[in-house]
Design an enzyme around this catalytic site. Structure first.
Site, PDB file in Angstrom:
ATOM      1  N   PRO A  10       0.793  -1.231   0.000  1.00  0.00           N
ATOM      2  CA  PRO A  10       0.000   0.000   0.000  1.00  0.00           C
ATOM      3  C   PRO A  10       0.829   1.288   0.000  1.00  0.00           C
ATOM      4  O   PRO A  10       1.874   1.371   0.642  1.00  0.00           O
ATOM      5  CB  PRO A  10      -0.814  -0.101   1.292  1.00  0.00           C
ATOM      6  CG  PRO A  10      -0.138  -1.128   2.123  1.00  0.00           C
ATOM      7  CD  PRO A  10       0.517  -2.077   1.164  1.00  0.00           C
ATOM      8  N   ASN A  11       0.303   2.229  -0.749  1.00  0.00           N
ATOM      9  CA  ASN A  11       0.838   3.603  -0.846  1.00  0.00           C
ATOM     10  C   ASN A  11       2.130   3.716  -1.644  1.00  0.00           C
ATOM     11  O   ASN A  11       2.616   4.823  -1.868  1.00  0.00           O
ATOM     12  CB  ASN A  11       1.037   4.236   0.555  1.00  0.00           C
ATOM     13  CG  ASN A  11      -0.264   4.322   1.322  1.00  0.00           C
ATOM     14  OD1 ASN A  11      -1.239   4.857   0.812  1.00  0.00           O
ATOM     15  ND2 ASN A  11      -0.313   3.775   2.520  1.00  0.00           N
ATOM     16  N   ASN A  73       7.957  -5.747  -1.163  1.00  0.00           N
ATOM     17  CA  ASN A  73       7.901  -4.613  -0.237  1.00  0.00           C
ATOM     18  C   ASN A  73       6.472  -4.559   0.314  1.00  0.00           C
ATOM     19  O   ASN A  73       5.560  -4.040  -0.350  1.00  0.00           O
ATOM     20  CB  ASN A  73       8.260  -3.299  -0.934  1.00  0.00           C
ATOM     21  CG  ASN A  73       8.330  -2.149   0.060  1.00  0.00           C
ATOM     22  OD1 ASN A  73       7.859  -2.267   1.196  1.00  0.00           O
ATOM     23  ND2 ASN A  73       8.919  -1.037  -0.347  1.00  0.00           N
ATOM     24  N   ALA A  76       3.291  -0.757   4.733  1.00  0.00           N
ATOM     25  CA  ALA A  76       2.801  -0.729   6.122  1.00  0.00           C
ATOM     26  C   ALA A  76       2.326  -2.104   6.606  1.00  0.00           C
ATOM     27  O   ALA A  76       2.343  -2.379   7.816  1.00  0.00           O
ATOM     28  CB  ALA A  76       1.686   0.299   6.267  1.00  0.00           C
ATOM     29  N   GLU A 100      12.268  -9.737   1.452  1.00  0.00           N
ATOM     30  CA  GLU A 100      11.567  -8.528   1.909  1.00  0.00           C
ATOM     31  C   GLU A 100      12.468  -7.319   1.650  1.00  0.00           C
ATOM     32  O   GLU A 100      13.650  -7.354   2.000  1.00  0.00           O
ATOM     33  CB  GLU A 100      11.279  -8.670   3.405  1.00  0.00           C
ATOM     34  CG  GLU A 100      10.636  -7.463   4.051  1.00  0.00           C
ATOM     35  CD  GLU A 100      10.504  -7.638   5.581  1.00  0.00           C
ATOM     36  OE1 GLU A 100      10.627  -8.783   6.090  1.00  0.00           O
ATOM     37  OE2 GLU A 100      10.302  -6.612   6.256  1.00  0.00           O
ATOM     38  N   HIS A 102      12.774  -2.854   1.707  1.00  0.00           N
ATOM     39  CA  HIS A 102      12.242  -1.541   2.087  1.00  0.00           C
ATOM     40  C   HIS A 102      13.157  -0.466   1.533  1.00  0.00           C
ATOM     41  O   HIS A 102      14.385  -0.606   1.564  1.00  0.00           O
ATOM     42  CB  HIS A 102      12.165  -1.396   3.612  1.00  0.00           C
ATOM     43  CG  HIS A 102      11.289  -2.427   4.239  1.00  0.00           C
ATOM     44  ND1 HIS A 102       9.922  -2.338   4.223  1.00  0.00           N
ATOM     45  CD2 HIS A 102      11.590  -3.594   4.856  1.00  0.00           C
ATOM     46  CE1 HIS A 102       9.419  -3.411   4.819  1.00  0.00           C
ATOM     47  NE2 HIS A 102      10.404  -4.188   5.202  1.00  0.00           N
TER      48      HIS A 102
HETATM   49  C1  DQA Z   1       8.397   0.941   3.571  1.00  0.00           C
HETATM   50  C2  DQA Z   1       8.524   1.160   5.097  1.00  0.00           C
HETATM   51  C3  DQA Z   1       7.180   0.996   5.778  1.00  0.00           C
HETATM   52  O1  DQA Z   1       7.315   1.257   7.165  1.00  0.00           O
HETATM   53  C4  DQA Z   1       6.184   1.983   5.220  1.00  0.00           C
HETATM   54  O2  DQA Z   1       4.904   1.770   5.789  1.00  0.00           O
HETATM   55  C5  DQA Z   1       6.107   1.985   3.727  1.00  0.00           C
HETATM   56  C6  DQA Z   1       7.338   1.830   2.969  1.00  0.00           C
HETATM   57  C7  DQA Z   1       9.722   1.234   2.843  1.00  0.00           C
HETATM   58  O3  DQA Z   1       9.844   0.803   1.693  1.00  0.00           O
HETATM   59  O4  DQA Z   1      10.590   1.922   3.379  1.00  0.00           O
HETATM   60  O5  DQA Z   1       5.049   2.193   3.150  1.00  0.00           O
HETATM   61  O6  DQA Z   1       8.071  -0.425   3.355  1.00  0.00           O
END
Ligand code: DQA
Length: 148
Positions: A10-11, A73, A76, A100, A102
């Site tokens: 998400p996002n 990824n 959240a 995983e 980030h």
């Molecule tokens: C994220 C880190 C997460 O805490 C956050 O909610 C994201 C992006 C990252 O890629 O740094 O949406 O996964």
């Protein structure tokens, strides 16, 4: 043709304009393009994003069934989705690599981001290097596929 599946939670579709001081100015399409540029012959990239937990779960099940390695990824969902953790475990139990990633380093951010419920079910974690986190994960998968 071997496929590598890249799943974004998400996002992440808002990268580029979302908190650029944390996530940088690259969009998700820029990240996809950068990964595509370095694919060896015979390796395809399947790059997806969803804000929906169930959709991500379905894609992980597909990866387990098709034995497609995954760069994930979870955004959240990292911090609270036991359902996605279980889906990652299904992928891992199928003998399929799942990494995983980030962009940011969640451990250097708010306390709620210090916990990943996903990490214990995946092959490894790469965080804090922006788009390069994805590239490092791809390097590892290509190593496992003996394609680097
Ligand atoms: C994220 C880190 C997460 O805490 C956050 O909610 C994201 C992006 C990252 O890629 O740094 O949406 O996964």
């Amino acid at each position: 043709m071997t496929t590598v599946l890249v799943l974004n939670g998400p996002n992440l579709s808002r990268l580029g304009s979302r908190e650029p001081e944390i996530y940088g100015s690259e969009t998700l399409s820029d990240i996809e393009k950068g990964l595509r540029e370095r694919l060896p012959d015979g390796v395809a990239l399947d790059f997806r994003q969803s804000d929906d937990e169930a959709t991500l779960m379905g894609w992980l099940h597909e990866a387990a069934d098709a034995t497609t390695p995954v760069i994930f990824n979870p955004a959240a969902f990292t911090h609270y989705s036991y359902a996605l953790r279980d889906a990652c475990q299904i992928v891992a139990d199928a003998g399929v690599a799942i990494i995983e990633v980030h962009l940011s380093n969640p451990h250097a951010r708010e306390t709620f981001r210090h916990t990943s419920v996903i990490s214990g079910a995946v092959s490894g974690v790469i965080a804090g290097f922006g788009a390069q986190s994805y590239h490092l994960a791809l390097t590892r998968i290509l190593t496992l596929l003996e394609r680097n």
